[in-house]
Design a protein around this motif. Structure first.
Motif, PDB file in Angstrom:
ATOM      1  N   ILE A  56       0.961  -1.014   0.176  1.00 45.43           N
ATOM      2  CA  ILE A  56       0.476  -0.044  -0.072  1.00 45.43           C
ATOM      3  C   ILE A  56       0.420   1.902   0.008  1.00 45.43           C
ATOM      4  O   ILE A  56       0.382   2.095  -1.084  1.00 45.43           O
ATOM      5  CB  ILE A  56      -1.468  -0.255   0.901  1.00 45.43           C
ATOM      6  N   GLU A  57       1.801   1.167   1.268  1.00 42.86           N
ATOM      7  CA  GLU A  57       2.913   2.525   0.545  1.00 42.86           C
ATOM      8  C   GLU A  57       3.556   2.737  -0.593  1.00 42.86           C
ATOM      9  O   GLU A  57       3.717   3.982  -0.918  1.00 42.86           O
ATOM     10  CB  GLU A  57       3.860   1.759   1.663  1.00 42.86           C
ATOM     11  N   GLN A  58       3.980   1.580  -0.627  1.00 40.30           N
ATOM     12  CA  GLN A  58       4.935   1.535  -2.505  1.00 40.30           C
ATOM     13  C   GLN A  58       3.554   2.506  -3.933  1.00 40.30           C
ATOM     14  O   GLN A  58       3.886   3.295  -4.751  1.00 40.30           O
ATOM     15  CB  GLN A  58       5.309   0.667  -2.486  1.00 40.30           C
ATOM     16  N   LEU A  59       2.687   1.831  -3.411  1.00 39.98           N
ATOM     17  CA  LEU A  59       1.415   2.096  -4.132  1.00 39.98           C
ATOM     18  C   LEU A  59       1.121   3.245  -4.355  1.00 39.98           C
ATOM     19  O   LEU A  59       0.835   4.805  -5.373  1.00 39.98           O
ATOM     20  CB  LEU A  59      -0.262   1.225  -3.927  1.00 39.98           C
ATOM     21  N   ASN A  60       0.999   4.231  -2.904  1.00 42.68           N
ATOM     22  CA  ASN A  60       0.441   5.266  -2.627  1.00 42.68           C
ATOM     23  C   ASN A  60       1.774   6.625  -2.933  1.00 42.68           C
ATOM     24  O   ASN A  60       1.465   7.452  -3.720  1.00 42.68           O
ATOM     25  CB  ASN A  60       0.115   5.557  -1.029  1.00 42.68           C
ATOM     26  N   GLU A  61       2.802   6.219  -2.850  1.00 43.79           N
ATOM     27  CA  GLU A  61       4.018   6.833  -3.601  1.00 43.79           C
ATOM     28  C   GLU A  61       3.455   6.813  -5.136  1.00 43.79           C
ATOM     29  O   GLU A  61       4.310   7.822  -5.360  1.00 43.79           O
ATOM     30  CB  GLU A  61       5.408   5.778  -3.443  1.00 43.79           C
ATOM     31  N   ARG A  62       2.819   6.106  -6.220  1.00 45.71           N
ATOM     32  CA  ARG A  62       2.890   6.047  -7.490  1.00 45.71           C
ATOM     33  C   ARG A  62       1.024   6.871  -7.186  1.00 45.71           C
ATOM     34  O   ARG A  62       0.926   6.948  -9.077  1.00 45.71           O
ATOM     35  CB  ARG A  62       3.076   5.318  -7.530  1.00 45.71           C
ATOM     36  N   GLY A  63       0.426   7.275  -6.470  1.00 49.50           N
ATOM     37  CA  GLY A  63      -0.811   8.424  -6.884  1.00 49.50           C
ATOM     38  C   GLY A  63      -1.899   6.423  -6.662  1.00 49.50           C
ATOM     39  O   GLY A  63      -3.339   6.999  -7.561  1.00 49.50           O
ATOM     40  N   ILE A  64      -1.138   6.038  -6.058  1.00 49.96           N
ATOM     41  CA  ILE A  64      -2.466   4.699  -6.396  1.00 49.96           C
ATOM     42  C   ILE A  64      -3.507   4.743  -4.880  1.00 49.96           C
ATOM     43  O   ILE A  64      -2.937   3.905  -4.355  1.00 49.96           O
ATOM     44  CB  ILE A  64      -1.793   3.448  -6.826  1.00 49.96           C
ATOM     45  N   GLU A  65      -4.671   4.636  -4.777  1.00 51.37           N
ATOM     46  CA  GLU A  65      -4.734   4.598  -3.648  1.00 51.37           C
ATOM     47  C   GLU A  65      -5.311   2.926  -4.065  1.00 51.37           C
ATOM     48  O   GLU A  65      -5.881   2.448  -4.266  1.00 51.37           O
ATOM     49  CB  GLU A  65      -6.046   5.429  -3.140  1.00 51.37           C
ATOM     50  N   VAL A  66      -5.788   2.646  -2.358  1.00 57.57           N
ATOM     51  CA  VAL A  66      -6.101   0.985  -2.123  1.00 57.57           C
ATOM     52  C   VAL A  66      -6.887   1.367  -1.232  1.00 57.57           C
ATOM     53  O   VAL A  66      -6.876   1.389   0.256  1.00 57.57           O
ATOM     54  CB  VAL A  66      -4.391   0.371  -1.726  1.00 57.57           C
ATOM     55  N   ILE A  67      -8.297   0.046  -1.027  1.00 56.56           N
ATOM     56  CA  ILE A  67      -8.674  -0.169  -0.070  1.00 56.56           C
ATOM     57  C   ILE A  67      -8.193  -1.462  -0.124  1.00 56.56           C
ATOM     58  O   ILE A  67      -8.639  -2.460  -0.967  1.00 56.56           O
ATOM     59  CB  ILE A  67     -10.596  -0.012  -0.663  1.00 56.56           C
ATOM     60  N   PRO A  68      -8.311  -1.790   1.534  1.00 61.07           N
ATOM     61  CA  PRO A  68      -8.230  -3.162   1.788  1.00 61.07           C
ATOM     62  C   PRO A  68      -8.634  -3.666   2.309  1.00 61.07           C
ATOM     63  O   PRO A  68     -10.323  -3.820   2.400  1.00 61.07           O
ATOM     64  CB  PRO A  68      -6.592  -2.780   2.426  1.00 61.07           C
ATOM     65  N   ASN A  69      -8.356  -5.367   2.586  1.00 64.75           N
ATOM     66  CA  ASN A  69      -9.316  -5.553   2.944  1.00 64.75           C
ATOM     67  C   ASN A  69     -11.096  -6.147   2.636  1.00 64.75           C
ATOM     68  O   ASN A  69     -12.263  -5.860   3.279  1.00 64.75           O
ATOM     69  CB  ASN A  69      -9.852  -5.619   4.741  1.00 64.75           C
ATOM     70  N   ILE A  70     -10.405  -5.920   1.483  1.00 62.33           N
ATOM     71  CA  ILE A  70     -12.579  -6.033   0.476  1.00 62.33           C
ATOM     72  C   ILE A  70     -12.639  -7.609   0.966  1.00 62.33           C
ATOM     73  O   ILE A  70     -12.231  -8.877  -0.483  1.00 62.33           O
ATOM     74  CB  ILE A  70     -12.640  -5.717  -0.753  1.00 62.33           C
ATOM     75  N   ASN A  71     -13.133  -8.141   1.490  1.00 66.07           N
ATOM     76  CA  ASN A  71     -13.927  -9.712   1.176  1.00 66.07           C
ATOM     77  C   ASN A  71     -14.737  -9.262   0.175  1.00 66.07           C
ATOM     78  O   ASN A  71     -15.728  -9.444   0.869  1.00 66.07           O
ATOM     79  CB  ASN A  71     -13.766 -10.188   2.211  1.00 66.07           C
ATOM     80  N   LEU A  72     -14.677 -10.701  -0.880  1.00 65.76           N
ATOM     81  CA  LEU A  72     -16.067 -10.635  -1.672  1.00 65.76           C
ATOM     82  C   LEU A  72     -17.583 -11.336  -0.602  1.00 65.76           C
ATOM     83  O   LEU A  72     -18.665 -10.860  -1.612  1.00 65.76           O
ATOM     84  CB  LEU A  72     -16.080 -10.812  -3.013  1.00 65.76           C
ATOM     85  N   ARG A  73     -16.901 -12.275   0.257  1.00 69.23           N
ATOM     86  CA  ARG A  73     -18.073 -12.570   1.304  1.00 69.23           C
ATOM     87  C   ARG A  73     -18.706 -12.023   1.855  1.00 69.23           C
ATOM     88  O   ARG A  73     -19.915 -11.955   1.393  1.00 69.23           O
ATOM     89  CB  ARG A  73     -16.943 -13.267   2.320  1.00 69.23           C
ATOM     90  N   ASP A  74     -18.334 -10.207   1.713  1.00 66.68           N
ATOM     91  CA  ASP A  74     -19.723  -9.523   2.541  1.00 66.68           C
ATOM     92  C   ASP A  74     -19.693  -8.842   1.246  1.00 66.68           C
ATOM     93  O   ASP A  74     -20.155  -7.092   1.512  1.00 66.68           O
ATOM     94  CB  ASP A  74     -18.299  -8.629   3.129  1.00 66.68           C
ATOM     95  N   ALA A  75     -19.358  -8.595   0.086  1.00 65.13           N
ATOM     96  CA  ALA A  75     -20.431  -8.219  -1.371  1.00 65.13           C
ATOM     97  C   ALA A  75     -21.576  -8.514  -1.649  1.00 65.13           C
ATOM     98  O   ALA A  75     -21.521 -10.092  -1.444  1.00 65.13           O
ATOM     99  CB  ALA A  75     -19.593  -7.958  -2.129  1.00 65.13           C
ATOM    100  N   ILE A  76     -22.516  -7.621  -2.254  1.00 64.48           N
ATOM    101  CA  ILE A  76     -23.331  -8.413  -2.886  1.00 64.48           C
ATOM    102  C   ILE A  76     -23.781  -7.752  -4.799  1.00 64.48           C
ATOM    103  O   ILE A  76     -23.376  -6.792  -5.005  1.00 64.48           O
ATOM    104  CB  ILE A  76     -25.142  -7.918  -2.082  1.00 64.48           C
ATOM    105  N   ALA A  77     -24.355  -8.523  -5.480  1.00 62.60           N
ATOM    106  CA  ALA A  77     -24.300  -7.755  -6.104  1.00 62.60           C
ATOM    107  C   ALA A  77     -25.904  -7.302  -6.779  1.00 62.60           C
ATOM    108  O   ALA A  77     -27.100  -7.683  -6.344  1.00 62.60           O
ATOM    109  CB  ALA A  77     -24.274  -9.011  -7.312  1.00 62.60           C
ATOM    110  N   LYS A  78     -25.919  -5.965  -7.198  1.00 60.62           N
ATOM    111  CA  LYS A  78     -26.999  -5.316  -8.113  1.00 60.62           C
ATOM    112  C   LYS A  78     -27.241  -4.814  -9.302  1.00 60.62           C
ATOM    113  O   LYS A  78     -26.777  -3.509  -8.688  1.00 60.62           O
ATOM    114  CB  LYS A  78     -27.856  -4.800  -6.389  1.00 60.62           C
TER     115      LYS A  78
END
Length: 304
Positions: free
Chosen positions: A24-46
Motif C-alpha cells: 500500500i505504501e509503495q502504491l500510494n507513492e505512485r498515486g494509487i489509492e488502495v481499499i484494503p481487506n475487501i472480502n467478497l464474502r461481504d459483497a452483494i451484486a445488484k
C-alpha cells in the motif's frame, strides 16, 4: 477516490499484514489509492454493480481500476462467483480465467502437457469406470489420488497397490465424486523446488523437504522449508509453466524424476505465500523484490 483506486484482499497471517502495508505504501507513492481487506464474502451484486459496504458507504467494486485478490485460506464459492463476475469488467490479479485453471489440477496438467511441459503422468476417469484405475495401478505400480481442487496437500492419498485402491474406493464413492483424478507416483528424493514468478520474471525460490513420516513436502503436511540453489533449468521450466497458465503471480512446484532423469512440474499455484519471518531467519529473503514487481504490475495494469 483517487485518480487510480484498487481493491485488495490479502491474507493477514504469517506476516501478510506487514506485506500488505508495504504494498500500500509503495502504491500510494505512485498515486494509487488502495481499499484494503475487501472480502467478497461481504459483497452483494445488484442491478449491474457489485457493491461492498465500508464505513456506511457502498463502494462499486466494478468501478475500481483493479482488484488484487491474494488469500487462499479463506476462499468460498460465493467469493469465487463474484471474482468471476468482476474479472469480466475490471483487471484482476490474477485473472479469473488463469486462477480457475490453476485451481484445478487436471486442467492444469492437461494444459501444461499440451504445451510440452513435463508433468507426472495422469489419468482422469468417470466414477463408474473404476476398472480403469485398477488397470493403471498395475501399470504404474504406485499412484497418487488428488482432489482436482484444494491446496496444501489436503486430500492427497498415496495408492501403493490394488488392495489399497480397493480400500479407498468406497470412501471416494461416499463423497459423491463424479470423476477420479490420479497421477503416477514419481520416484523423487522427497524434496521439491518452490519457484516464485511475478509478471514473467523470476523472483526467487527455495526447497521443501518431506518429514520422515510423510511423503508430501507441503508445510501444512509436515514438510519443512530450506534454502536451496535453484538450477537455471528449473527456473526456465517455472517461467514456462507460469506463461502457459497465464498467471501474473505464480508459485511453481517442481521435482526431479529420478527414473526419467528430468525435472517435472508438480503444481502451479496462483496464490503462493510470501516468505514468512521464520523463513527469512534461514536466509530466504526476497519479499521486497516480489513486492516491487507486484507494485510495478499493478501500476502498469491501471494506467489509463
Amino acid at each position: 477516490m483517487g485518480e487510480r483506486t484498487i481493491g485488495m484482499w490479502l491474507y493477514q497471517n504469517g506476516g501478510g499484514d506487514i506485506i500488505q502495508k508495504k504494498i500500500i505504501e509503495q502504491l500510494n507513492e505512485r498515486g494509487i489509492e488502495v481499499i484494503p481487506n475487501i472480502n467478497l464474502r461481504d459483497a452483494i451484486a445488484k442491478n449491474g454493480h457489485i457493491l461492498y459496504e465500508r464505513d456506511g458507504k457502498n463502494i462499486k467494486l466494478d468501478k475500481l481500476d483493479l482488484f488484487f485478490s491474494y488469500n487462499a485460506g479463506e476462499q468460498t464459492q460465493y467469493q469465487m462467483y463474484l471474482y468471476k463476475a468482476l474479472s469480466k469488467v475490471i483487471p484482476m490479479i490474477n485473472s479469473f480465467e488463469s486462477f480457475e485453471l490453476t485451481e484445478d489440477k487436471f486442467h492444469t496438467s492437461f494444459v501444461l502437457r499440451r504445451n510440452k511441459i513435463q508433468t507426472a503422468d495422469y489419468k482422469l476417469c468417470h466414477r463408474d469406470d473404476t476398472w480403469q484405475l485398477k488397470k493403471i495401478i498395475k501399470k504404474w505400480d504406485k499412484m497418487v489420488y488428488k482432489p482436482t481442487d484444494g491446496w496444501g496437500g489436503v486430500g492427497l492419498t498415496k495408492i501403493e497397490n490394488e488392495e489399497t485402491l480397493d480400500m479407498l474406493l468406497p470412501f471416494l464413492n461416499q463423497m459423491d465424486l463424479r470423476f477420479f483424478y490420479v497421477e503416477k507416483f514419481i520416484d523423487y528424493d522427497n524434496s521439491d523446488f518452490r519457484i516464485d514468478i511475478v509478471d514473467g520474471t523470476y523472483v526467487g525460490g527455495y526447497g521443501r523437504r518431506a518429514s520422515g513420516t510423510d511423503w508430501r513436502t507441503n508445510v501444512t503436511s509436515g514438510g519443512s522449508v530450506f534454502k536451496r540453489e535453484i538450477p537455471d533449468s528449473v527456473i526456465e521450466l517455472a517461467l514456462n509453466a507460469a506463461k502457459v497458465t497465464g498467471l501474473d503471480i505464480a508459485g511453481v512446484d517442481i521435482i526431479y524424476d529420478r527414473k526419467k532423469e528430468e525435472y517435472i512440474v508438480l503444481e502451479v499455484n496462483g496464490i503462493p505465500a510470501f516468505i514468512t519471518p521464520e523463513q527469512e531467519k534461514i536466509g530466504i529473503d526476497y519479499n521486497d523484490k516480489k513486492i516491487e514487481l507486484i507494485v510495478d504490475l499493478i501500476d502498469r495494469k491501471t494506467k489509463k
